[in-house]
Design a protein around this motif. Structure first.
Motif, PDB file in Angstrom:
ATOM      1  N   THR A 287       7.290  11.559  -6.840  1.00  0.00           N
ATOM      2  CA  THR A 287       8.563  11.445  -6.146  1.00  0.00           C
ATOM      3  C   THR A 287       8.288  11.324  -4.649  1.00  0.00           C
ATOM      4  O   THR A 287       7.586  12.157  -4.086  1.00  0.00           O
ATOM      5  CB  THR A 287       9.437  12.688  -6.408  1.00  0.00           C
ATOM      6  N   PRO A 288       8.838  10.298  -4.006  1.00  0.00           N
ATOM      7  CA  PRO A 288       8.579  10.119  -2.576  1.00  0.00           C
ATOM      8  C   PRO A 288       9.157  11.273  -1.747  1.00  0.00           C
ATOM      9  O   PRO A 288      10.296  11.692  -1.950  1.00  0.00           O
ATOM     10  CB  PRO A 288       9.288   8.812  -2.232  1.00  0.00           C
TER      11      PRO A 288
ATOM     12  N   ASP B 253       0.828  -1.213   0.000  1.00  0.00           N
ATOM     13  CA  ASP B 253       0.000   0.000   0.000  1.00  0.00           C
ATOM     14  C   ASP B 253       0.859   1.259   0.000  1.00  0.00           C
ATOM     15  O   ASP B 253       0.588   2.214  -0.734  1.00  0.00           O
ATOM     16  CB  ASP B 253      -0.932   0.024   1.209  1.00  0.00           C
ATOM     17  N   VAL B 254       1.900   1.259   0.826  1.00  0.00           N
ATOM     18  CA  VAL B 254       2.786   2.426   0.895  1.00  0.00           C
ATOM     19  C   VAL B 254       3.522   2.613  -0.431  1.00  0.00           C
ATOM     20  O   VAL B 254       3.670   3.737  -0.917  1.00  0.00           O
ATOM     21  CB  VAL B 254       3.780   2.275   2.065  1.00  0.00           C
ATOM     22  N   GLN B 255       3.960   1.530  -1.032  1.00  0.00           N
ATOM     23  CA  GLN B 255       4.659   1.631  -2.300  1.00  0.00           C
ATOM     24  C   GLN B 255       3.730   2.122  -3.407  1.00  0.00           C
ATOM     25  O   GLN B 255       4.136   2.895  -4.267  1.00  0.00           O
ATOM     26  CB  GLN B 255       5.276   0.280  -2.671  1.00  0.00           C
ATOM     27  N   ILE B 256       2.485   1.675  -3.382  1.00  0.00           N
ATOM     28  CA  ILE B 256       1.520   2.113  -4.391  1.00  0.00           C
ATOM     29  C   ILE B 256       1.239   3.605  -4.252  1.00  0.00           C
ATOM     30  O   ILE B 256       1.086   4.309  -5.251  1.00  0.00           O
ATOM     31  CB  ILE B 256       0.226   1.281  -4.294  1.00  0.00           C
ATOM     32  N   MET B 257       1.190   4.096  -3.005  1.00  0.00           N
ATOM     33  CA  MET B 257       0.935   5.525  -2.791  1.00  0.00           C
ATOM     34  C   MET B 257       1.984   6.395  -3.470  1.00  0.00           C
ATOM     35  O   MET B 257       1.694   7.503  -3.915  1.00  0.00           O
ATOM     36  CB  MET B 257       0.939   5.851  -1.292  1.00  0.00           C
ATOM     37  N   THR B 258       3.207   5.904  -3.555  1.00  0.00           N
ATOM     38  CA  THR B 258       4.300   6.721  -4.085  1.00  0.00           C
ATOM     39  C   THR B 258       4.690   6.348  -5.507  1.00  0.00           C
ATOM     40  O   THR B 258       5.720   6.812  -5.991  1.00  0.00           O
ATOM     41  CB  THR B 258       5.534   6.600  -3.175  1.00  0.00           C
ATOM     42  N   ILE B 259       3.893   5.540  -6.166  1.00  0.00           N
ATOM     43  CA  ILE B 259       4.292   5.034  -7.477  1.00  0.00           C
ATOM     44  C   ILE B 259       4.287   6.114  -8.555  1.00  0.00           C
ATOM     45  O   ILE B 259       5.091   6.065  -9.483  1.00  0.00           O
ATOM     46  CB  ILE B 259       3.411   3.833  -7.876  1.00  0.00           C
ATOM     47  N   ASP B 260       3.408   7.098  -8.443  1.00  0.00           N
ATOM     48  CA  ASP B 260       3.296   8.084  -9.510  1.00  0.00           C
ATOM     49  C   ASP B 260       3.834   9.460  -9.124  1.00  0.00           C
ATOM     50  O   ASP B 260       3.547  10.445  -9.789  1.00  0.00           O
ATOM     51  CB  ASP B 260       1.840   8.200  -9.962  1.00  0.00           C
TER      52      ASP B 260
END
Length: 87
Positions: A52-53, A43-50
């Protein structure tokens, strides 16, 4: 010519009912903390997929990775204590 009727009876003797066994359900329940930690990391990775973190995103990812590692460690330790073996 040989008949394969006897072989077919062996293959189809136990029909699959489509439901998990009690042992499979117990294994899923045992692994559930790890599964939930991996879902949280995803979930955390998906939040930042589009995008820049941000620094906050990076912290969230680090925490989620640590939770996954801790859950894996606990699962392995639990399995080792059940079998009585030491690594």
């Amino acid at each position: 010519m040989k008949s394969i009727a006897a072989l077919q009876a062996v293959v189809t003797a136990t029909p699959f009912d489509g439901e998990p066994s009690d042992a499979e359900l117990d294994a899923i329940e045992t692994e559930m903390p790890l599964i939930l930690a991996e879902v949280a990391l995803l979930d955390v990775q998906i939040m930042t997929i589009d995008r820049t973190p941000t620094e906050l995103d990076e912290r969230r990812i680090r925490r989620a990775r640590r939770r996954v590692l801790a859950a894996r460690r606990d699962l392995i330790n639990r399995a080792a204590s059940v079998t009585g073996g030491a690594a």
